[in-house]
Design a protein around this motif. Sequence first.
Motif, PDB file in Angstrom:
ATOM      1  N   HIS A 112       0.828  -1.203   0.000  1.00 58.02           N
ATOM      2  CA  HIS A 112       0.000   0.000   0.000  1.00 58.02           C
ATOM      3  C   HIS A 112       0.869   1.263   0.000  1.00 58.02           C
ATOM      4  N   TYR A 119      -9.080   3.517  -3.007  1.00 59.62           N
ATOM      5  CA  TYR A 119      -9.855   2.930  -1.906  1.00 59.62           C
ATOM      6  C   TYR A 119     -11.103   2.272  -2.483  1.00 59.62           C
ATOM      7  N   GLU A 152     -12.037   3.355   8.812  1.00 61.05           N
ATOM      8  CA  GLU A 152     -12.131   4.526   7.934  1.00 61.05           C
ATOM      9  C   GLU A 152     -12.321   5.848   8.673  1.00 61.05           C
ATOM     10  N   LEU A 168      -7.607   5.288   9.180  1.00 59.96           N
ATOM     11  CA  LEU A 168      -7.241   5.466   7.773  1.00 59.96           C
ATOM     12  C   LEU A 168      -8.050   6.585   7.135  1.00 59.96           C
ATOM     13  N   VAL A 170      -9.644   8.556   4.261  1.00 56.16           N
ATOM     14  CA  VAL A 170     -10.094   8.313   2.892  1.00 56.16           C
ATOM     15  C   VAL A 170     -10.618   9.636   2.345  1.00 56.16           C
ATOM     16  N   THR A 214      -6.560   6.942  -0.460  1.00 55.58           N
ATOM     17  CA  THR A 214      -6.070   6.989   0.924  1.00 55.58           C
ATOM     18  C   THR A 214      -4.986   8.070   0.986  1.00 55.58           C
ATOM     19  N   GLU A 221      -1.565   8.257   2.539  1.00 58.19           N
ATOM     20  CA  GLU A 221      -1.866   7.612   3.829  1.00 58.19           C
ATOM     21  C   GLU A 221      -1.653   6.114   3.636  1.00 58.19           C
ATOM     22  N   SER A 226      -0.819   5.530   9.337  1.00 53.92           N
ATOM     23  CA  SER A 226      -2.070   5.627  10.108  1.00 53.92           C
ATOM     24  C   SER A 226      -2.028   4.684  11.308  1.00 53.92           C
ATOM     25  N   ALA A 571      -8.061  -1.992   0.802  1.00 58.61           N
ATOM     26  CA  ALA A 571      -9.142  -1.792   1.774  1.00 58.61           C
ATOM     27  C   ALA A 571      -9.680  -3.121   2.313  1.00 58.61           C
TER      28      ALA A 571
END
Length: 592
Positions: A112, A119, A152, A168, A170, A214, A221, A226, A571
């Motif tokens: 990632h 996402y 999220e 995380l 978004v 993200t 991110e 995170s 995700a």
Amino acid sequence: GVGGSRLAGVRMVDTQSFERTAKLQTRDFDYVIVGAGAAGCVLANRLSEDGKKSVLLLEAGKADDKLYIHIPLGFPYLCGSDVDWRYSSEPEDKLDGRRLYFPRGKVLGGSHAISVMLYHRGSARDYEVWEDDFGADGWGPKDVLPYFKKTEDQERGPSTFHGVGGPLRVSDLRFVNPMATSFLKACKKMGLKENKDFNDWSVDQEGFGTFQVTQRDGSRETPSTSYLRAALGRRNVTVETGVTVEKVELEESELGGDSPYVATGVTVINKNGYREQIRARHEVILAGGAFASPQLLMLSGIGPAEDLQSLGIPVKVELDGVGQNLQDHASALISYSSKDPMNDKKKNRVFYSEATGKSLRNLAQYFVLGGGPLTSNMCEAGGFFRTDPEYESPDLQLRFVPFYSEPDPYFSMGDFASAGNYLNNKANRPAGFTVQSVTARPYSTGSVSLSSTDVRQAPSINANWLSDDRDLKTIVEGLKTIRKIVAMPEFEDYRGDEAYPGGDKVSDEDLAAYVKESCHTANALIGTCRMGRTSDPEAVVDTKLRVKGVSRLRVIDSSVIPKLPGGQAGAPTMMIAEKGADMLLDAYERRA
């Protein structure tokens, strides 16, 4: 704060700090997690939350302090770099013996950290398929949605399908390329459906739109920035980079029953090349992803008996499914040059080239305001479509990229990145744009097997792409759809010549030949330790993600996914880790 500054004051343990002794002491932790990717970072956070359980997170790669990880448009500098494992497949039967390249993150945050940040959860139907077709009981839409929401922090706010306050972030794109906007307008004029939220399960996934990413304040991110960053200050969390795990230590179980073996820990080679045994008081968790997790199981004597015996590995638990069921998004592209490919590079906020990162306006807008083209994830817009109205779910994903590309985009990005950093890049790439045709829900499955008993040798990967003709048909139909979209008047200002495959490639046969010689990964590798009912001979883990035949050993990562959801796998992997963490904590309470 981007890059290295974000790691200031963080408790990172570099294994070089241990004394250089011939035999390191055995150390004990409650949980040992192998792999600091999407799943490992989530698990390290959740298992350590109460401050009582000691957690060791082991990563073979390095810390995520490379600047280009954190700048979204730094993506071309990551693939093929020192934070990429750079896997390649065996010669592929259906691709004229070509080898495929698979980037995988060799860094905190895992793949990632070197992805295009999309996402996507797939649709509710994808998780019904997990339950109905693969026996993944307890993993249906109603079971997984709370864990998606738990991960999220949705910029648009809370709703039935979205959560806020999770680790995380978004976000919507902070800068949408004008050509991406033209792509959306062209889709609309063609009568295609619009989809404002590809993760809204109350509507069909089909449609065009901008993708959510993200990102936090315009920076990438990752699971590391995170979940892991939030856990690093805890005294009960230890993170070690540059550590190679050789195998899981198994002992014969005194309890017998369904699990003749118990996992007691791992044997590792640390940064200095010394072996060390690390014991796990509660559980060992493999979170290395679709290549590393099956490789480690097989090296530990868990897998297809014949394969293990051929390498002289004593078989502890015969599990034929280990390494099978590999799935990925195969894709091919059409690329166009602009009307005046060398002069148009001056329009560096439209056509992304080496001129984009040299622009002081773009650099200032990014580093001061967290905006502008450098926040681009490259795949800004696109959509999901059915190439056959009979299909239950969309089989095609289109991704628009404001960057001129050769048929292999990884070659193009390497060509760009090897020409220097943003400020002194000497590449001289033409202005243009690209659209990818991607198998959203592929039918072909491949496999991973051992090439050696040395964990440092990459496993043997047979992707087996296009072994199911439906996947080839999806990509070819996608290429034809791309041409229709780009022929619309909305592209009049941007469209020059079709560079690849070229306007003379028109027939289905010509396009199929082009796909076979140029298809490349869209990076969603899953499935090689798939979950299922205990009675299912192909399942590697049960629905609580416990490895069959071994107690205190789980696989919690993308490899347990039985069927690839439509969209990228980051995700879903974090959702699996959130749900897996609850399962681990539940087992802990029951033992206590």
